[in-house]
Design an enzyme around this catalytic site. Structure first.
Site, PDB file in Angstrom:
ATOM      1  N   SER A   1      39.819  40.655  27.557  1.00  0.00           N
ATOM      2  CA  SER A   1      41.011  40.460  28.084  1.00  0.00           C
ATOM      3  C   SER A   1      40.983  38.673  28.561  1.00  0.00           C
ATOM      4  CB  SER A   1      41.336  41.241  29.450  1.00  0.00           C
ATOM      5  OG  SER A   1      40.068  41.440  30.315  1.00  0.00           O
TER       6      SER A   1
ATOM      7  N   HIS B   1      44.000  44.085  22.312  1.00  0.00           N
ATOM      8  CA  HIS B   1      43.820  43.867  23.685  1.00  0.00           C
ATOM      9  C   HIS B   1      44.758  45.292  24.007  1.00  0.00           C
ATOM     10  CE1 HIS B   1      44.866  41.944  27.917  1.00  0.00           C
ATOM     11  NE2 HIS B   1      44.005  42.689  28.053  1.00  0.00           N
TER      12      HIS B   1
ATOM     13  N   ASN C   1      48.433  38.629  30.891  1.00  0.00           N
ATOM     14  CA  ASN C   1      47.843  38.160  31.801  1.00  0.00           C
ATOM     15  C   ASN C   1      47.900  36.810  32.314  1.00  0.00           C
ATOM     16  OD1 ASN C   1      46.895  40.783  32.290  1.00  0.00           O
ATOM     17  ND2 ASN C   1      44.942  40.966  31.094  1.00  0.00           N
TER      18      ASN C   1
ATOM     19  N   GLU D   1      48.530  44.061  22.635  1.00  0.00           N
ATOM     20  CA  GLU D   1      48.404  42.567  22.224  1.00  0.00           C
ATOM     21  C   GLU D   1      47.620  42.424  21.079  1.00  0.00           C
ATOM     22  OE1 GLU D   1      49.773  40.195  26.135  1.00  0.00           O
ATOM     23  OE2 GLU D   1      47.832  40.304  25.851  1.00  0.00           O
TER      24      GLU D   1
HETATM   25  P1  NAI Z   1      33.719  49.215  32.132  1.00  0.00           P
HETATM   26  O1  NAI Z   1      32.573  48.373  32.785  1.00  0.00           O
HETATM   27  O2  NAI Z   1      34.222  50.207  32.577  1.00  0.00           O
HETATM   28  O3  NAI Z   1      32.872  49.588  30.928  1.00  0.00           O
HETATM   29  C1  NAI Z   1      32.064  48.899  29.900  1.00  0.00           C
HETATM   30  C2  NAI Z   1      31.097  49.602  29.188  1.00  0.00           C
HETATM   31  O4  NAI Z   1      30.291  49.206  28.167  1.00  0.00           O
HETATM   32  C3  NAI Z   1      30.075  50.473  30.336  1.00  0.00           C
HETATM   33  O5  NAI Z   1      30.065  51.830  30.035  1.00  0.00           O
HETATM   34  C4  NAI Z   1      28.807  49.910  29.530  1.00  0.00           C
HETATM   35  O6  NAI Z   1      27.714  50.773  29.436  1.00  0.00           O
HETATM   36  C5  NAI Z   1      29.128  49.787  28.052  1.00  0.00           C
HETATM   37  N1  NAI Z   1      28.123  48.371  27.481  1.00  0.00           N
HETATM   38  C6  NAI Z   1      28.022  47.474  28.092  1.00  0.00           C
HETATM   39  N2  NAI Z   1      27.142  46.852  27.014  1.00  0.00           N
HETATM   40  C7  NAI Z   1      27.005  47.294  26.028  1.00  0.00           C
HETATM   41  C8  NAI Z   1      26.498  47.304  24.713  1.00  0.00           C
HETATM   42  N3  NAI Z   1      25.712  46.311  24.477  1.00  0.00           N
HETATM   43  N4  NAI Z   1      26.530  48.154  23.994  1.00  0.00           N
HETATM   44  C9  NAI Z   1      27.160  49.185  24.229  1.00  0.00           C
HETATM   45  N5  NAI Z   1      27.826  49.657  25.191  1.00  0.00           N
HETATM   46  C10 NAI Z   1      27.773  48.826  26.249  1.00  0.00           C
HETATM   47  O7  NAI Z   1      34.344  47.816  31.590  1.00  0.00           O
HETATM   48  P2  NAI Z   1      36.146  48.164  31.058  1.00  0.00           P
HETATM   49  O8  NAI Z   1      36.945  48.139  32.253  1.00  0.00           O
HETATM   50  O9  NAI Z   1      36.209  49.232  29.966  1.00  0.00           O
HETATM   51  O10 NAI Z   1      36.270  46.913  30.276  1.00  0.00           O
HETATM   52  C11 NAI Z   1      35.829  46.757  29.215  1.00  0.00           C
HETATM   53  C12 NAI Z   1      36.369  45.519  28.335  1.00  0.00           C
HETATM   54  O11 NAI Z   1      37.663  45.773  28.280  1.00  0.00           O
HETATM   55  C13 NAI Z   1      36.285  44.248  28.830  1.00  0.00           C
HETATM   56  O12 NAI Z   1      36.125  43.291  27.769  1.00  0.00           O
HETATM   57  C14 NAI Z   1      37.373  43.972  29.756  1.00  0.00           C
HETATM   58  O13 NAI Z   1      37.849  42.667  30.031  1.00  0.00           O
HETATM   59  C15 NAI Z   1      38.458  44.707  28.731  1.00  0.00           C
HETATM   60  N6  NAI Z   1      39.845  45.164  29.353  1.00  0.00           N
HETATM   61  C16 NAI Z   1      39.623  45.952  30.456  1.00  0.00           C
HETATM   62  C17 NAI Z   1      41.100  46.218  31.047  1.00  0.00           C
HETATM   63  C18 NAI Z   1      40.623  47.091  32.357  1.00  0.00           C
HETATM   64  O14 NAI Z   1      41.756  47.177  32.974  1.00  0.00           O
HETATM   65  N7  NAI Z   1      39.677  47.433  32.997  1.00  0.00           N
HETATM   66  C19 NAI Z   1      42.162  46.110  30.363  1.00  0.00           C
HETATM   67  C20 NAI Z   1      41.921  45.319  29.116  1.00  0.00           C
HETATM   68  C21 NAI Z   1      40.895  44.967  28.760  1.00  0.00           C
END
Ligand code: NAI
Ligand code: 3HC
Length: 701
Positions: free
Chosen positions: A411, A432, A482, A444
């Site tokens: 993001s 995105h 954002n 996006e």
């Molecule tokens: P989260 O913390 O809920 O999930 C991340 C997951 O990735 C965790 O389950 C973790 O175990 C896993 N992970 C970490 N390293 C890994 C690897 N090397 N291989 C496989 N799995 C791995 O985070 P979330 O909120 O889902 O965010 C994920 C991405 O999405 C980020 O880049 C964030 O900026 C983006 N994003 C988040 C939004 C939100 O509202 N939470 C909205 C839009 C984008």
């Protein structure tokens, strides 16, 4: 006849065919053609019945929206339908695709209706800020009853052909060839000696129910669920007229109410929203011969909040998807989250158990990158840290087949830097998604410096496949949505330092039409997200700019929003209703005092302008930098991802309608009073000086 309407004789049957691609809209030529065709059929003694059928993908999908706001050209649609209904020879409309708006009204003017099994009918005018203006509000209740007619007209949601039969809107379903089915039905009408059965003369739908009570109930529902909208109340008034007035007077009343809607600014904004969404799918500099790659299988890296939502989005449209996590424990958590999300839909009744199991079977949990070798697209959704993204993209580069799309859901990180972790940056693109990814329509599509045309086209096609509204954006901090919301949130918080409470700011913006106020929104997504962004941005922030500090104080006190039971508001366990947080008031006092601000009451207009014009000023910079292709794309992002009211058309259209000179004057005042966050965008200054709008502007002009 005209080019777009044909009349041919098939023995005793007059076959009228409309052919006005893409959706057979009722532009002037179609109206004139229909009028002439029905009049000719009436005058021809050989003709004993009439069939109305359409070519292409759909029956008539409504009035020609592009004609709204232009001088009317005779014949009007009500005049045409009066002739169709008044005919002495029975007619049948043969519906396929979507008979919408004026299209359904034409069909209701015909004496009988048959519909192909997979078709839909509806009166979606309310979504364009209108009401059915060619008899729909008078004829539909006469067939379907007041309750069903109110539901269809006020919601604008189409119904299936089978449901239309249940409600006496359609007489029969058919499968197979349109013309043959229509002709066969017409021959039957002739054989049975059927007379015209005019919808306007029917009364059954108006009888037997407490129509006044139904109308009162719909009023209450609209007041609660559609506050601020102009046309729904007029839709109800028009249906009410059907229950009280003879047809001719009811039609007259409908016309008056239609004109009120047509002249309302909401109609302009909603029509803008309709075309903006369609325009967003078009990429200005993409050669027309670029073909997207086929996408049959997908993979998602990271089974957290976003990864699971993205995996569900693929499964929802039948695409098998592998979900990869760090280890088995994290994987099981992710898979359970997927099951829980579907189970909640089953509980709500919006999904069957059977469909849930079928969709879950499409999601395969994995922990080994090697099995991703056959994926057509991989979407990365791991922690928002460049080091982690690097590890993931290097592994993907090593295992994925040539031609696979490598997408990141980052993001805020630099997509070009992520692409550079691979040997194939041309195959890397940003997808995105917005949270919850399986629900939110917005996507996006981030075009990196090296993203190839084919990959960009494929990313847009993936959006379509997932039933998202996709908008192309360029690489910058926060992309479009954002980056703008950051300005909006910051100004909202400055208002807290000036003297407002979260309740006042949220209330003012909800009254403006936002689905949610900025503070309720921050509490929902978690205050730590903003804190991390501020931390990053503070490192390079020029000395003369500062951030407000209320959010930092809440974070320091461990109040991160709903997930900790308190943030700008307080929440009872298991309840999302925002209550006053008593610990906030001293923090507000302290934040004001630290900056030497004397707290005072703020009026609602000031609150709205400060937040919304912050969006607009940043939007203008985004446009000029070419991060968005056109101002309507920014509107689409705000309408579909940020709860901006569709009846205001999006922030850029709203600014156009206020007048860019007025917007600029307010921005300049705020610049003088609040400092350099408010430096007017050069494009805003230029367009205001030239008396032009964002909507008219195109890059390079
Ligand atoms: P989260 O913390 O809920 O999930 C991340 C997951 O990735 C965790 O389950 C973790 O175990 C896993 N992970 C970490 N390293 C890994 C690897 N090397 N291989 C496989 N799995 C791995 O985070 P979330 O909120 O889902 O965010 C994920 C991405 O999405 C980020 O880049 C964030 O900026 C983006 N994003 C988040 C939004 C939100 O509202 N939470 C909205 C839009 C984008
Ligand atoms: N008038 C003019 N153009 C229309 C149109 C209309 N009613 N409906 C669709 N179009 C155009 C679109 O702008 C698009 O043009 P483009 O290719 O140049 O971008 C093209 O037709 C195809 O549209 P979609 O991309 O939306 O195609 P889909 O196949 O996804 O959807 C549809 C087809 C379901 C018909 C959808 O276009 C739709 O919902 N259209 C609007 C229907 C509507 O609102 N009708 C009511 C009009 S108001 C009315 O009838 C007033 C009357 O009561 C007096």
């Amino acid at each position: 006849m005209t080019d777009v309407v044909r009349l041919e004789l098939q023995g005793e049957i007059a076959l009228i065919t409309v052919n006005n691609p893409p959706v057979n809209a009722l532009g002037h030529a179609v109206r004139e053609g229909l009028l002439q065709a029905f009049q000719s059929a009436e005058a021809d003694p050989q003709v004993r019945a009439v069939v109305l059928v359409c070519e292409g993908n759909t029956f008539i999908a409504g009035a020609d929206i592009k004609e709204f706001g232009k001088p009317p050209q005779a014949p009007s649609l009500p005049e045409v339908i009066e002739v169709i209904e008044g005919s002495s020879k029975p007619s049948v409309a043969v519906i396929h695709g979507t008979a919408l708006g004026g299209g359904l009204e034409v069909a209701l003017g015909c004496h009988y209706r048959i519909a192909r099994k997979d078709s839909k009918v509806g009166l979606p005018e309310v979504k364009l800020g209108l009401l059915p203006g060619a008899g729909g509000t008078q004829r539909l209740p006469r067939l379907a009853g007041v309750e069903k007619a109110l539901d269809m007209i006020v919601s604008g949601t189409p119904i299936s052909a089978a449901e239309a039969v249940e409600h006496s809107i359609v007489d029969e379903l058919f499968e197979g060839d349109l013309r043959e089915s229509g002709l066969a039905y017409a021959r039957r009408m002739v054989e049975e000696g059927r007379a015209p059965r005019r919808t306007g003369e029917q009364t059954r739908g108006l009888e037997g129910a407490d129509n006044e009570a139904l109308i009162r109930a719909k009023h209450a529902e609209v007041a609660k669920r559609m506050p601020g909208l102009f046309s729904p109340l007029r839709c109800i008034a028009a249906v009410e007229a059907a229950t009280k007035l003879p047809l001719a007077e009811g039609l007259k009343r409908e016309r008056e109410l239609f004109a009120e809607c047509l002249n309302s600014p909401q109609r302009g904004a909603l029509v803008h929203s309709f075309f903006a969404e369609r325009q967003a799918g078009k990429i200005n500099d993409l050669p027309s011969d670029v073909k997207p790659r086929p996408i049959k299988t997908a993979a998602v890296i990271g089974g957290g909040t976003m990864g699971v939502g993205i995996a569900l989005s693929f499964a929802n449209v039948g695409v098998p998807v592998k979900l990869l996590e760090l280890n088995d424990e994290a994987l099981q958590r992710g898979l359970q989250r997927a099951r829980d999300t579907y189970a909640a839909s089953v509980k709500r009744g919006s999904l069957t158990e059977d469909t849930m199991e079928k969709r879950l079977a499409l999601i395969t949990g994995v922990t080994d990158y090697a099995v991703l070798a056959d994926a057509d697209v991989v979407v990365e959704a791991v922690f928002e840290e460049m080091g982690v993204k690097q590890q993931v993209f290097e592994q993907l580069d090593a295992v994925c087949k040539p031609g696979a799309i490598l997408a990141s859901n980052t993001s805020s990180l630099d997509l070009n830097a992520i692409a550079a972790f691979t040997e194939r940056p041309e195959d890397v693109v940003g997808l995105h998604f917005f949270s919850p990814a399986n629900v939110m329509r917005l996507l996006e599509v981030v075009r990196g410096e090296k993203t190839s045309n084919e990959v960009l086209a494929t990313a847009m096609a993936i959006g379509k496949q997932l039933k998202k509204v996709s908008v192309v954006v360029g690489v910058c901090d926060g992309f479009v949505g954002n980056r703008m919301v950051f300005q909006y949130g910051r100004e909202a918080e400055f208002l807290l330092e000036e003297g407002a409470t979260p309740q006042q700011v949220d209330g003012a913006l909800r009254n403006f039409g936002m689905a949610m106020g900025p503070f309720a929104m921050r509490d929902l997504s978690g205050l730590d997200i903003g804190q991390a962004i501020r931390k990053r941005q503070r490192a390079t922030l020029p000395a003369h700019l500062d951030f407000p500090t209320v959010s930092d104080k809440l974070c320091a006190a461990g109040m991160l929003g709903q997930k900790t039971g308190a943030g700008y508001y307080r929440y009872e366990p298991g309840n999302r209703t925002p209550l006053e947080n008593p610990e906030l008031a001293p923090m507000l006092e302290a934040a004001s005092q630290e900056k030497g601000i004397e707290r005072k009451a703020l009026d609602e207009q000031y609150i709205v302008e400060r937040c919304i014009f912050a969006l607009v000023n940043e939007g203008a910079k985004i446009l000029e930098e070419g991060i968005a292709q056109r101002s309507s794309d920014i509107d689409v992002i705000y309408l579909n991802g940020y709860g901006f009211p569709a009846f205001r058309g999006g922030p850029m259209f709203y600014a156009d309608s206020v007048g860019l000179d007025t917007v600029l004057a307010r921005v300049k005042e705020l610049h003088a009073r609040c400092g350099d966050w408010w430096k007017p965008a050069p494009l805003l200054e230029k367009l205001a000086a030239e008396g032009r709008t964002f909507t008219e502007w195109q890059a390079g002009q």
